[in-house]
Scaffold this motif. Structure first.
Motif, PDB file in Angstrom:
ATOM      1  N   GLY A 296       0.841  -1.182   0.000  1.00  0.00           N
ATOM      2  CA  GLY A 296       0.000   0.000   0.000  1.00  0.00           C
ATOM      3  C   GLY A 296       0.878   1.233   0.000  1.00  0.00           C
ATOM      4  O   GLY A 296       0.741   2.122   0.843  1.00  0.00           O
ATOM      5  N   CYS A 297       1.783   1.305  -0.970  1.00  0.00           N
ATOM      6  CA  CYS A 297       2.908   2.260  -0.931  1.00  0.00           C
ATOM      7  C   CYS A 297       2.514   3.699  -1.177  1.00  0.00           C
ATOM      8  O   CYS A 297       3.315   4.599  -0.931  1.00  0.00           O
ATOM      9  CB  CYS A 297       3.971   1.846  -1.936  1.00  0.00           C
ATOM     10  SG  CYS A 297       3.465   1.971  -3.680  1.00  0.00           S
ATOM     11  N   GLY A 298       1.296   3.959  -1.681  1.00  0.00           N
ATOM     12  CA  GLY A 298       0.957   5.332  -2.009  1.00  0.00           C
ATOM     13  C   GLY A 298       1.919   5.869  -3.059  1.00  0.00           C
ATOM     14  O   GLY A 298       2.184   5.221  -4.069  1.00  0.00           O
ATOM     15  N   THR A 299       2.477   7.043  -2.801  1.00  0.00           N
ATOM     16  CA  THR A 299       3.410   7.638  -3.760  1.00  0.00           C
ATOM     17  C   THR A 299       4.859   7.232  -3.503  1.00  0.00           C
ATOM     18  O   THR A 299       5.780   7.862  -4.018  1.00  0.00           O
ATOM     19  CB  THR A 299       3.279   9.168  -3.785  1.00  0.00           C
ATOM     20  OG1 THR A 299       3.602   9.708  -2.492  1.00  0.00           O
ATOM     21  CG2 THR A 299       1.862   9.587  -4.171  1.00  0.00           C
ATOM     22  N   GLY A 300       5.061   6.175  -2.708  1.00  0.00           N
ATOM     23  CA  GLY A 300       6.328   5.462  -2.714  1.00  0.00           C
ATOM     24  C   GLY A 300       7.433   5.886  -1.784  1.00  0.00           C
ATOM     25  O   GLY A 300       8.578   5.445  -1.941  1.00  0.00           O
TER      26      GLY A 300
ATOM     27  N   ASP B 127       4.272  -1.703   6.061  1.00  0.00           N
ATOM     28  CA  ASP B 127       2.848  -1.420   5.848  1.00  0.00           C
ATOM     29  C   ASP B 127       2.468  -0.203   6.679  1.00  0.00           C
ATOM     30  O   ASP B 127       2.358  -0.291   7.899  1.00  0.00           O
ATOM     31  CB  ASP B 127       2.013  -2.640   6.252  1.00  0.00           C
ATOM     32  CG  ASP B 127       0.504  -2.363   6.274  1.00  0.00           C
ATOM     33  OD1 ASP B 127       0.089  -1.219   6.074  1.00  0.00           O
ATOM     34  OD2 ASP B 127      -0.251  -3.322   6.525  1.00  0.00           O
ATOM     35  N   CYS B 128       2.308   0.916   6.012  1.00  0.00           N
ATOM     36  CA  CYS B 128       1.829   2.120   6.691  1.00  0.00           C
ATOM     37  C   CYS B 128       0.424   2.413   6.197  1.00  0.00           C
ATOM     38  O   CYS B 128       0.242   2.929   5.086  1.00  0.00           O
ATOM     39  CB  CYS B 128       2.754   3.309   6.426  1.00  0.00           C
ATOM     40  SG  CYS B 128       2.170   4.831   7.210  1.00  0.00           S
ATOM     41  N   GLY B 129      -0.564   2.047   6.981  1.00  0.00           N
ATOM     42  CA  GLY B 129      -1.930   2.424   6.671  1.00  0.00           C
ATOM     43  C   GLY B 129      -2.728   1.461   5.815  1.00  0.00           C
ATOM     44  O   GLY B 129      -3.881   1.747   5.485  1.00  0.00           O
ATOM     45  N   LEU B 130      -2.144   0.323   5.437  1.00  0.00           N
ATOM     46  CA  LEU B 130      -2.911  -0.642   4.649  1.00  0.00           C
ATOM     47  C   LEU B 130      -3.793  -1.507   5.539  1.00  0.00           C
ATOM     48  O   LEU B 130      -4.992  -1.644   5.286  1.00  0.00           O
ATOM     49  CB  LEU B 130      -1.972  -1.517   3.818  1.00  0.00           C
ATOM     50  CG  LEU B 130      -2.645  -2.620   2.994  1.00  0.00           C
ATOM     51  CD1 LEU B 130      -3.642  -2.031   2.009  1.00  0.00           C
ATOM     52  CD2 LEU B 130      -1.608  -3.474   2.274  1.00  0.00           C
TER      53      LEU B 130
END
Length: 212
Positions: A59-63, A122-125
């Motif tokens: 859940g990397c978002g913008t990485g 995992d930040c926020g997944l």
């Protein structure tokens, strides 16, 4: 400098509506969790040498955490369901001259990659799963994608956070129950998630979990 792709022949049910919803958030502007740098809790893990081997940013978002690992010289992969976020992540990698791989992928079909990752961030997944049936499925997919002794570091909203804004709050017991079989929960510590909106930080749990 970077690969941006969507794996083909994915199996299982993909929540297309959720993908569209997350993508629309990035298309409308910068979401509150996109702080333009690594979360301090994960940066501290990297400083301690705990981010190692093949790294997956779930859940990397913008990485940002993928690129943090890449900057350490590690083989780094990030995935997210939102195509817009993945495109931004790829641009960041090129701009910073870093080698990283970004995939548009639903977490519930993670094992379809057929790969193993030594460290998963995992930040926020984990706290984003609105359906309780999705949580055990994600844990199963995660375990299939890690070797014995692999480490999963999870930063999630905590039930210590006051109010009802933001994502679902997670209790320590929920984390321990989710990883009761085939894992060792090494620690669950109070932490913070930095965000771009007031109050600029949210109460979180930082869980360190080892795959058996």
């Amino acid at each position: 400098m970077t690969e941006t792709e969507r794996p083909s022949a994915l199996t299982g049910h993909v929540h297309v509506r959720e993908a569209e919803d997350f993508d629309s958030v990035y298309m409308q502007g910068i979401p509150p969790w996109d702080i333009g740098r690594s979360q301090r809790a994960f940066a501290e893990l990297a400083e301690r040498g705990l981010v190692a081997g093949r790294v997956l940013d779930a859940g990397c978002g913008t990485g940002e955490h993928t690129l943090m690992a890449a900057a350490l010289g590690l083989e780094a992969t990030g995935f997210d369901v939102a195509a817009t976020a993945i495109a931004i992540a790829g641009t960041k990698a090129c701009d910073r001259g870093l080698e990283a791989r970004f995939l548009q992928l639903n977490a519930l079909v993670l094992s379809s990659l057929g790969e193993q990752f030594d460290t998963v961030l995992d930040c926020g997944l984990f706290h984003s799963f609105g359906d309780d049936d999705d949580r055990p499925r994600f844990v199963k997919e995660l375990r299939a994608s890690m070797p014995v002794g692999g480490h999963y570091y999870m930063l999630c909203f905590s039930d210590r956070q006051a109010g009802d804004w933001g994502p679902r709050r997670i209790r320590q017991e929920e984390i321990r129950d989710s990883f009761a079989e085939g894992w060792t929960v090494d620690s669950i510590q109070p932490a913070k998630i930095d965000i771009t909106i007031d109050p600029h930080q949210a109460e979180a749990w930082l869980a360190a979990i080892t795959r058996l």
